[in-house]
Design a protein around this motif. Structure first.
Motif, PDB file in Angstrom:
ATOM      1  N   LYS A 106      31.573  25.565  39.104  1.00 57.17           N
ATOM      2  CA  LYS A 106      32.292  27.458  39.922  1.00 57.17           C
ATOM      3  C   LYS A 106      30.922  26.936  41.532  1.00 57.17           C
ATOM      4  N   ASN A 107      29.973  26.570  41.685  1.00 52.69           N
ATOM      5  CA  ASN A 107      29.359  25.976  42.869  1.00 52.69           C
ATOM      6  C   ASN A 107      30.047  24.923  43.653  1.00 52.69           C
ATOM      7  N   PHE A 108      31.385  24.613  43.134  1.00 54.13           N
ATOM      8  CA  PHE A 108      31.980  23.372  43.499  1.00 54.13           C
ATOM      9  C   PHE A 108      30.684  21.980  43.154  1.00 54.13           C
ATOM     10  N   ASN A 109      30.242  22.043  42.258  1.00 55.00           N
ATOM     11  CA  ASN A 109      29.900  20.582  42.488  1.00 55.00           C
ATOM     12  C   ASN A 109      30.927  20.168  41.799  1.00 55.00           C
ATOM     13  N   TYR A 110      30.445  18.914  41.833  1.00 60.23           N
ATOM     14  CA  TYR A 110      32.099  17.880  41.131  1.00 60.23           C
ATOM     15  C   TYR A 110      31.596  16.746  40.500  1.00 60.23           C
ATOM     16  N   LYS A 111      32.236  15.932  39.138  1.00 59.03           N
ATOM     17  CA  LYS A 111      31.687  14.754  38.574  1.00 59.03           C
ATOM     18  C   LYS A 111      33.550  14.372  38.559  1.00 59.03           C
ATOM     19  N   SER A 112      32.956  12.964  38.917  1.00 65.77           N
ATOM     20  CA  SER A 112      34.642  11.905  38.045  1.00 65.77           C
ATOM     21  C   SER A 112      34.321  11.102  37.370  1.00 65.77           C
ATOM     22  N   ILE A 113      34.747  11.124  36.414  1.00 61.96           N
ATOM     23  CA  ILE A 113      34.676  10.066  35.438  1.00 61.96           C
ATOM     24  C   ILE A 113      36.015   8.653  35.129  1.00 61.96           C
ATOM     25  N   LYS A 114      35.146   7.708  35.200  1.00 55.91           N
ATOM     26  CA  LYS A 114      36.744   6.491  35.251  1.00 55.91           C
ATOM     27  C   LYS A 114      37.066   6.798  33.488  1.00 55.91           C
ATOM     28  N   LEU A 115      38.462   6.686  33.515  1.00 56.11           N
ATOM     29  CA  LEU A 115      38.959   6.617  32.321  1.00 56.11           C
ATOM     30  C   LEU A 115      40.357   5.445  31.934  1.00 56.11           C
ATOM     31  N   ASN A 116      39.582   5.069  30.463  1.00 57.36           N
ATOM     32  CA  ASN A 116      40.226   3.986  30.585  1.00 57.36           C
ATOM     33  C   ASN A 116      40.978   3.867  29.585  1.00 57.36           C
ATOM     34  N   VAL A 117      42.525   3.698  28.801  1.00 59.33           N
ATOM     35  CA  VAL A 117      43.386   3.669  27.985  1.00 59.33           C
ATOM     36  C   VAL A 117      44.001   2.048  27.208  1.00 59.33           C
ATOM     37  N   TYR A 118      43.635   1.929  26.188  1.00 61.14           N
ATOM     38  CA  TYR A 118      43.812   0.697  26.016  1.00 61.14           C
ATOM     39  C   TYR A 118      44.886   0.385  25.048  1.00 61.14           C
ATOM     40  N   ILE A 119      44.855  -1.276  24.574  1.00 56.63           N
ATOM     41  CA  ILE A 119      45.927  -0.742  23.277  1.00 56.63           C
ATOM     42  C   ILE A 119      45.398  -1.144  22.024  1.00 56.63           C
ATOM     43  N   THR A 120      44.202  -1.674  21.703  1.00 57.20           N
ATOM     44  CA  THR A 120      43.648  -2.051  20.138  1.00 57.20           C
ATOM     45  C   THR A 120      42.802  -2.912  20.548  1.00 57.20           C
ATOM     46  N   ASP A 121      41.541  -3.153  19.283  1.00 58.23           N
ATOM     47  CA  ASP A 121      40.346  -3.177  19.796  1.00 58.23           C
ATOM     48  C   ASP A 121      40.146  -4.513  19.032  1.00 58.23           C
ATOM     49  N   ASN A 122      41.606  -5.375  18.818  1.00 56.79           N
ATOM     50  CA  ASN A 122      42.070  -6.471  18.110  1.00 56.79           C
ATOM     51  C   ASN A 122      42.784  -6.844  19.462  1.00 56.79           C
ATOM     52  N   LEU A 123      42.068  -9.107  18.898  1.00 59.99           N
ATOM     53  CA  LEU A 123      42.417  -9.581  19.707  1.00 59.99           C
ATOM     54  C   LEU A 123      43.100 -11.163  18.426  1.00 59.99           C
ATOM     55  N   ILE A 124      44.539 -11.081  17.850  1.00 58.13           N
ATOM     56  CA  ILE A 124      44.621 -11.962  17.187  1.00 58.13           C
ATOM     57  C   ILE A 124      46.135 -13.257  17.910  1.00 58.13           C
ATOM     58  N   VAL A 125      45.335 -14.036  17.300  1.00 58.91           N
ATOM     59  CA  VAL A 125      46.518 -15.230  17.963  1.00 58.91           C
ATOM     60  C   VAL A 125      47.084 -16.128  16.754  1.00 58.91           C
ATOM     61  N   GLU A 126      48.424 -16.168  16.706  1.00 58.66           N
ATOM     62  CA  GLU A 126      49.018 -17.186  16.284  1.00 58.66           C
ATOM     63  C   GLU A 126      48.342 -18.402  16.233  1.00 58.66           C
ATOM     64  N   SER A 127      47.866 -18.904  14.591  1.00 56.14           N
ATOM     65  CA  SER A 127      47.180 -20.062  14.255  1.00 56.14           C
ATOM     66  C   SER A 127      46.126 -20.016  14.991  1.00 56.14           C
TER      67      SER A 127
END
Length: 361
Positions: A106-127
């Motif tokens: 209400k005092n016109f203070n403000y904050k910007s937070i970066k937001l990141n959306v990802y797919i998975t916590d794993n990296l799996i590669v064939e072979s």
């Protein structure tokens, strides 16, 4: 002035942007604005420097300091759904990407937070336990592995590019073995996850591995399966005097049936004989077909290859190149043979495989 306009948007319109090009573009950044000195009262803070979550995941964050009457906006609502109840922010990941959430009080203070959306916590590669590539007669060979799970934007870097090179297309990684040796391949994704894959390159006297041959012997469609990268006819074609939709003519001939012509296998594009634009013929040097289509390696066989030159208007051809030819499977009931062949001429390695009737049709 930029700060004053932004404050007016937050206070008067509840963070509905009065400057659409400033507020709602996914690529715009408000960090510079949000990091400026706040106006008055208690500093506005949220208990996180980054909202980081997976697609479909929901997380909650608390406003730890502020002056009440909080409002918020997300710059790209396609990436995440964000809601606010009293001091609690609820964030749900919708699709992969990065955006920002802006919070005001209400005092016109403000904050910007970066937001990141990802797919998975794993990296799996064939072979990923190890890749082995056999070089046919020491010639380069390409082998493709797939990224099974990851966050996209993959990179693949060999430790020794003189042994193997790598190219990435989407989730496919094509490895080209160049010479015998051992090295490793580091695969990373957009999130910075990485795996290190051991790579062994060996020289082989055969154009195919045992696994590739076993898979080939399970096929039953008659035709040529050419793997030499310099020859454009790669799709299986029906045997006999047949012309496919792409103009490829395919033949299997028995010397006892076709005007005394030697037993041979042939496929080409264009007209009959050497008037075609491109062709490849595997010849036996005798009209006697006894044993030609039984199991085992066959001797006295050569290769002819021709391709018309657009500049000279004549056929460029090689002829009577010694050919390694082996029948690896015979099915008497289906009256079919499975065979592999290879030939070396100057710096080019020719090889392929075929499924043909054990007689001329």
């Amino acid at each position: 002035m930029k700060k004053i306009i932004y404050v007016m948007c937050l206070g008067a319109m509840g963070l509905i942007s009065c400057e659409e090009e400033e507020m709602n573009r996914p690529d715009s950044s408000l960090w510079e604005v949000a990091e400026t000195e706040q106006t008055e009262g208690t500093t506005l803070n949220v208990g996180a420097d980054l909202f980081d979550l997976k697609i479909g995941e929901t997380k909650q964050y608390e406003i730890t300091e502020g002056n009440g009457d909080y409002k918020l906006s997300v710059l790209d609502s396609d990436i995440a759904e964000v809601s606010l109840q009293e001091k609690t922010l609820t964030v749900k990941g919708l699709q992969q990407g990065a955006t920002e959430v802006v919070i005001s009080d209400k005092n016109f203070n403000y904050k910007s937070i970066k937001l990141n959306v990802y797919i998975t916590d794993n990296l799996i590669v064939e072979s990923q336990d190890g890749v082995k590539i056999s070089l046919p007669l020491g010639n380069p060979k390409v082998q493709t592995i797939q990224v099974i799970e990851g966050n996209g934007e993959y990179q693949a870097v060999p430790a020794d590019k003189e042994i193997v090179t790598a190219t990435v297309l989407g989730s496919s990684i094509s490895l080209t073995g160049l010479k015998a040796g051992e090295t490793s391949l580091t695969v990373t994704d957009s999130r910075g996850l990485s795996v290190i894959i051991p790579v062994i390159i060996e020289e082989s006297s055969s154009p195919y591995t045992d696994e590739e041959l076993e898979a080939f012997k399970q096929l039953t469609d008659k035709g040529y399966y050419n793997d030499w990268s310099g020859f454009i006819l790669k799709t299986p074609k029906t045997n006999g005097f047949f012309t496919g939709d792409d103009g490829v003519k395919v033949y299997v001939s028995n010397g006892n049936n076709y005007n005394g012509t030697n037993d041979h296998f042939r496929w080409q594009k264009g007209s009959e004989g050497l008037n075609g634009s491109e062709g490849l013929i595997l010849w036996f040097d005798t009209k006697d077909t006894t044993g030609h289509r039984t199991l085992g390696k066959k001797e006295n066989m050569t290769m002819k290859y021709f391709k018309r030159s657009d500049t000279e208007g004549i056929n460029i051809k090689i002829d009577k190149v010694p050919l390694d030819f082996e029948v690896i499977k015979v099915d008497e009931e289906k009256r079919l043979i499975w065979a592999v062949w290879s030939a070396q001429y100057e710096d080019v390695f020719y090889f392929g495989k075929l499924i043909m009737p054990n007689y001329a049709e």
